[in-house]
Design an enzyme around this catalytic site. Structure first.
Site, PDB file in Angstrom:
ATOM      1  N   ARG A  70      -2.288   7.481 -22.776  1.00  0.00           N
ATOM      2  CA  ARG A  70      -2.203   8.212 -21.508  1.00  0.00           C
ATOM      3  C   ARG A  70      -2.423   9.684 -21.768  1.00  0.00           C
ATOM      4  O   ARG A  70      -1.727  10.276 -22.594  1.00  0.00           O
ATOM      5  CB  ARG A  70      -0.800   8.061 -20.910  1.00  0.00           C
ATOM      6  CG  ARG A  70      -0.578   6.813 -20.188  1.00  0.00           C
ATOM      7  CD  ARG A  70       0.592   6.878 -19.257  1.00  0.00           C
ATOM      8  NE  ARG A  70       1.753   7.647 -19.688  1.00  0.00           N
ATOM      9  CZ  ARG A  70       2.838   7.782 -18.954  1.00  0.00           C
ATOM     10  NH1 ARG A  70       2.902   7.236 -17.755  1.00  0.00           N
ATOM     11  NH2 ARG A  70       3.863   8.458 -19.396  1.00  0.00           N
ATOM     12  N   THR A  76      -2.934  14.361 -17.143  1.00  0.00           N
ATOM     13  CA  THR A  76      -3.366  13.630 -15.936  1.00  0.00           C
ATOM     14  C   THR A  76      -2.665  12.278 -15.800  1.00  0.00           C
ATOM     15  O   THR A  76      -2.709  11.668 -14.726  1.00  0.00           O
ATOM     16  CB  THR A  76      -4.873  13.354 -16.005  1.00  0.00           C
ATOM     17  OG1 THR A  76      -5.119  12.479 -17.125  1.00  0.00           O
ATOM     18  CG2 THR A  76      -5.668  14.633 -16.197  1.00  0.00           C
ATOM     19  N   ASP A 127       9.879   6.753 -25.142  1.00  0.00           N
ATOM     20  CA  ASP A 127       8.476   6.501 -25.515  1.00  0.00           C
ATOM     21  C   ASP A 127       8.434   5.298 -26.455  1.00  0.00           C
ATOM     22  O   ASP A 127       8.883   5.365 -27.605  1.00  0.00           O
ATOM     23  CB  ASP A 127       7.892   7.748 -26.199  1.00  0.00           C
ATOM     24  CG  ASP A 127       6.395   7.603 -26.424  1.00  0.00           C
ATOM     25  OD1 ASP A 127       5.651   8.459 -25.925  1.00  0.00           O
ATOM     26  OD2 ASP A 127       5.980   6.634 -27.095  1.00  0.00           O
ATOM     27  N   ASP A 184       6.512   5.769 -29.883  1.00  0.00           N
ATOM     28  CA  ASP A 184       7.238   6.632 -30.821  1.00  0.00           C
ATOM     29  C   ASP A 184       8.462   5.925 -31.390  1.00  0.00           C
ATOM     30  O   ASP A 184       8.772   6.044 -32.578  1.00  0.00           O
ATOM     31  CB  ASP A 184       7.671   7.934 -30.126  1.00  0.00           C
ATOM     32  CG  ASP A 184       6.508   8.899 -29.946  1.00  0.00           C
ATOM     33  OD1 ASP A 184       5.470   8.705 -30.602  1.00  0.00           O
ATOM     34  OD2 ASP A 184       6.646   9.841 -29.139  1.00  0.00           O
TER      35      ASP A 184
HETATM   36  C1  PRP Z   1       2.563   3.859 -23.230  1.00  0.00           C
HETATM   37  C2  PRP Z   1       2.837   2.386 -23.032  1.00  0.00           C
HETATM   38  C3  PRP Z   1       1.757   1.977 -22.077  1.00  0.00           C
HETATM   39  C4  PRP Z   1       1.581   3.198 -21.223  1.00  0.00           C
HETATM   40  C5  PRP Z   1       2.272   2.952 -19.915  1.00  0.00           C
HETATM   41  O1  PRP Z   1       1.556   4.054 -24.121  1.00  0.00           O
HETATM   42  O2  PRP Z   1       2.852   1.664 -24.229  1.00  0.00           O
HETATM   43  O3  PRP Z   1       0.536   1.623 -22.714  1.00  0.00           O
HETATM   44  O4  PRP Z   1       2.221   4.281 -21.906  1.00  0.00           O
HETATM   45  O5  PRP Z   1       2.044   3.994 -19.048  1.00  0.00           O
HETATM   46  P1  PRP Z   1       1.157   3.838 -17.732  1.00  0.00           P
HETATM   47  O6  PRP Z   1       1.609   2.576 -17.050  1.00  0.00           O
HETATM   48  O7  PRP Z   1       1.509   5.066 -16.943  1.00  0.00           O
HETATM   49  O8  PRP Z   1      -0.280   3.807 -18.122  1.00  0.00           O
HETATM   50  P2  PRP Z   1       1.069   5.523 -24.565  1.00  0.00           P
HETATM   51  O9  PRP Z   1      -0.036   5.987 -23.666  1.00  0.00           O
HETATM   52  O10 PRP Z   1       2.264   6.420 -24.685  1.00  0.00           O
HETATM   53  O11 PRP Z   1       0.404   5.265 -25.956  1.00  0.00           O
HETATM   54  P3  PRP Z   1       1.045   4.700 -27.319  1.00  0.00           P
HETATM   55  O12 PRP Z   1       1.362   3.252 -27.098  1.00  0.00           O
HETATM   56  O13 PRP Z   1      -0.063   4.897 -28.293  1.00  0.00           O
HETATM   57  O14 PRP Z   1       2.271   5.514 -27.655  1.00  0.00           O
HETATM   58  N1  URA Z   2       5.193   5.070 -21.771  1.00  0.00           N
HETATM   59  C1  URA Z   2       6.338   4.941 -22.473  1.00  0.00           C
HETATM   60  O1  URA Z   2       6.305   4.681 -23.687  1.00  0.00           O
HETATM   61  N2  URA Z   2       7.500   5.096 -21.837  1.00  0.00           N
HETATM   62  C2  URA Z   2       7.574   5.369 -20.521  1.00  0.00           C
HETATM   63  O2  URA Z   2       8.683   5.491 -19.969  1.00  0.00           O
HETATM   64  C3  URA Z   2       6.365   5.497 -19.798  1.00  0.00           C
HETATM   65  C4  URA Z   2       5.186   5.334 -20.448  1.00  0.00           C
END
Ligand code: PRP
Ligand code: URA
Length: 209
Positions: A104, A108, A200, A203
């Site tokens: 994400r 944005t 997160d 993380d």
């Molecule tokens: C997180 C999560 C989803 C997304 C959800 O991933 O694992 O993929 O956010 O958010 P959304 O419904 O608003 O799209 P992130 O983009 O943080 O990436 P990561 O898994 O690499 O940490």
């Molecule tokens: N992605 C995450 O990992 N946690 C949240 O709460 C939203 C998006």
């Protein structure tokens, strides 16, 4: 409209509470996410058709049932979806695994694709898209769109925690996709994080920050 199913089994709810706890470290977090994914897989596969077979037991011939030749594909959304793969493979060991890499954009909140590698026969497979978090729904909606563009027809979405906003977004964009979650939380905050959520997911799984 696609079905939304909240999997409220006590074991799932108990482990989800531990996952949410900020005191839970990465090792335990990873183990719990894997366990919950395995328990959820049990429900997500409930509609798999069975066929009758004959099995010779030590005492008699049994007319019994096996899953009717289902070809399954798991599609974790990178990174955090990776934490759910092994738990699901414990129950569906013959599944093939495709990967969709999305992050994400922090400004944005829109998903940005950086990787896509899928089994060649996804059109013939029952696909289960997996990601711990369904927040705005942007990532899941985009991942499902990629799969459909590549021929996928039969897709389910499985997440640990969803915000109402994310559920609505997926249901609007993909009304044919059933959604399975362990919890529906209250809302998103101004940064697109689920409240109360678990923080997160990527993380916490991988110890980054
Ligand atoms: C997180 C999560 C989803 C997304 C959800 O991933 O694992 O993929 O956010 O958010 P959304 O419904 O608003 O799209 P992130 O983009 O943080 O990436 P990561 O898994 O690499 O940490
Ligand atoms: N992605 C995450 O990992 N946690 C949240 O709460 C939203 C998006």
């Amino acid at each position: 409209m696609a079905k939304l199913q909240v999997l409220d089994h006590p074991l799932i709810q108990h482990k989800l509470s531990l996952i949410r706890d900020e005191k839970t470290g990465s090792k335990e977090f990873r183990e719990l996410v894997e366990e919950v994914a395995m328990l959820m897989a049990y429900e997500v596969t409930r509609d798999f058709p069975l066929q009758e077979v004959e099995v010779q037991t030590p005492v008699a011939l049994a007319r019994t049932k096996v899953i009717a030749g289902r070809k399954v594909g798991l599609v974790p959304i990178l990174r955090a979806g990776l934490g759910m793969v092994d738990g699901m493979l414990r129950l569906i060991p013959a599944a093939k695994v495709g990967h969709v890499g999305l992050y994400r954009d922090p400004e944005t909140l829109s998903p940005v694709e950086y990787y896509c590698k899928l089994p060649s026969d996804i059109a013939d497979r029952d696909l289960i898209v997996i990601d711990p978090m369904l927040a705005t729904g942007g990532s899941a909606t985009a991942a499902i769109t990629f799969l459909k563009e590549r021929g996928a027809k039969n897709i389910k979405l499985m997440c640990l925690i969803a915000a109402p906003e994310g559920i609505k977004a997926v249901q609007t964009a993909h009304p044919d996709v059933d959604i399975f979650v362990a919890a529906v939380d209250e809302r998103l905050n101004d940064h697109g994080y689920i409240i109360p959520g678990l923080g997160d997911a990527g993380d916490r799984l991988f110890g980054t920050k």
